[in-house]
Design a protein around this motif. Structure first.
Motif, short mmCIF file in Angstrom:
data_model
loop_
_atom_site.label_atom_id
_atom_site.label_comp_id
_atom_site.label_asym_id
_atom_site.label_seq_id
_atom_site.Cartn_x
_atom_site.Cartn_y
_atom_site.Cartn_z
N TRP A 60 0.77 -1.17 -0.25
CA TRP A 60 0.07 0.09 0.04
C TRP A 60 0.90 1.28 -0.04
O TRP A 60 1.84 1.27 0.65
CB TRP A 60 -0.80 -0.15 1.30
CG TRP A 60 -1.86 -1.15 1.19
CD1 TRP A 60 -1.75 -2.37 1.64
CD2 TRP A 60 -3.22 -0.99 0.71
NE1 TRP A 60 -2.96 -2.87 1.67
CE2 TRP A 60 -3.79 -2.31 0.80
CE3 TRP A 60 -3.88 -0.02 -0.07
CZ2 TRP A 60 -5.05 -2.58 0.55
CZ3 TRP A 60 -5.14 -0.19 -0.60
CH2 TRP A 60 -5.85 -1.62 0.05
N SER A 61 0.46 2.28 -0.90
CA SER A 61 1.05 3.64 -0.79
C SER A 61 -0.03 4.48 -0.51
O SER A 61 -0.95 4.56 -1.37
CB SER A 61 1.95 3.70 -1.89
OG SER A 61 2.59 5.15 -2.04
N GLY A 62 0.16 5.59 0.30
CA GLY A 62 -0.89 6.47 0.46
C GLY A 62 -0.52 7.94 0.56
O GLY A 62 0.58 8.27 0.40
N TYR A 63 -1.66 8.77 0.39
CA TYR A 63 -1.49 10.48 0.25
C TYR A 63 -2.74 10.90 0.95
O TYR A 63 -3.73 10.20 1.23
CB TYR A 63 -1.23 10.73 -1.14
CG TYR A 63 -2.09 10.20 -2.23
CD1 TYR A 63 -3.32 11.14 -2.41
CD2 TYR A 63 -2.05 9.18 -2.74
CE1 TYR A 63 -4.37 10.99 -3.13
CE2 TYR A 63 -3.18 8.77 -3.76
CZ TYR A 63 -4.28 9.65 -3.93
OH TYR A 63 -5.04 9.42 -4.81
N THR A 70 -7.55 10.39 3.77
CA THR A 70 -6.28 9.54 3.46
C THR A 70 -6.75 8.50 2.29
O THR A 70 -7.83 7.77 2.43
CB THR A 70 -5.77 8.60 4.70
OG1 THR A 70 -5.49 9.79 5.92
CG2 THR A 70 -4.73 7.87 4.21
N GLU A 72 -5.39 5.46 -0.23
CA GLU A 72 -4.24 4.63 -0.29
C GLU A 72 -4.21 3.75 -1.74
O GLU A 72 -5.56 3.20 -2.00
CB GLU A 72 -4.11 3.58 0.68
CG GLU A 72 -3.89 4.16 1.98
CD GLU A 72 -3.78 3.53 3.25
OE1 GLU A 72 -2.82 2.88 3.96
OE2 GLU A 72 -4.98 2.72 3.55
N GLN A 73 -3.59 3.35 -2.59
CA GLN A 73 -3.51 2.48 -3.50
C GLN A 73 -3.05 1.44 -3.35
O GLN A 73 -1.80 1.42 -2.74
CB GLN A 73 -2.66 3.20 -4.60
CG GLN A 73 -3.01 4.63 -5.04
CD GLN A 73 -4.30 4.85 -5.80
OE1 GLN A 73 -5.03 3.92 -6.12
NE2 GLN A 73 -4.98 5.92 -5.47
N ASN A 87 -10.12 4.31 0.84
CA ASN A 87 -10.22 5.92 1.29
C ASN A 87 -10.91 5.99 2.68
O ASN A 87 -11.76 5.15 3.04
CB ASN A 87 -11.15 6.43 0.34
CG ASN A 87 -11.61 7.79 0.58
OD1 ASN A 87 -11.49 8.31 1.70
ND2 ASN A 87 -11.66 8.85 -0.62
N SER A 88 -10.28 6.75 3.56
CA SER A 88 -10.59 6.77 4.88
C SER A 88 -12.12 7.32 5.12
O SER A 88 -12.72 6.89 6.03
CB SER A 88 -9.72 7.78 5.68
OG SER A 88 -9.96 9.15 5.06
#
Length: 141
Positions: A60-63, A70, A72-73, A87-88
């Protein structure tokens, strides 16, 4: 009868089964999705994680998105296949990249979102419901 969908990455290290129909299927043209899709839109379906069986490791990678959520992919760490988005703001559901699903699964986007960020060369199917940004939130019950 509840539908069942199966998916796998390119190398087969990650597989999943999803029970039930997705809440929606969308094409997203936001800049973050364009980066994840190498310049085009992502094509996604929102599934409940309650009916999901996942095998294998997902990286996972997030932004933080413009919305403040938040995002995450998720991808296969072996072959890099894009698999999920989460998605949060959507607890209990994950976005599944349609390319992860096996065979002719029959799920088609019905909506195109974030068209304000689509490149001028983008071809948007006129049959899709279209939104300049995100879809409006569902009405309060």
């Amino acid at each position: 009868m509840t539908a069942s969908y199966k998916g796998s990455c390119n190398c087969g290290a990650v597989t999943a089964t999803f029970e039930g129909e997705p809440a929606w299927a969308r094409q997203c043209w936001c800049r973050q999705c364009q980066k994840a899709a190498a310049g085009g839109a992502t094509n996604n379906a929102l599934f409940s994680i309650e009916g999901m069986v996942l095998n294998g490791e997902v990286s996972w990678s997030g932004y933080t998105a413009d919305s403040g959520n938040t995002v995450e992919q998720g991808f296969c760490p072996q072959c890099g296949t894009p698999i999920f988005g989460r998605n949060s703001a959507r607890k209990g559901s994950w976005v599944v990249r349609l390319g992860f699903l096996d065979g002719d699964h029959g799920i088609r986007p019905t909506t195109a979102i974030w068209l304000d960020e689509a490149p001028e060369w983008a071809v948007i199917d006129p049959e899709l419901e279209q939104f300049r940004r995100q879809t409006p939130p569902p009405p309060a019950s």
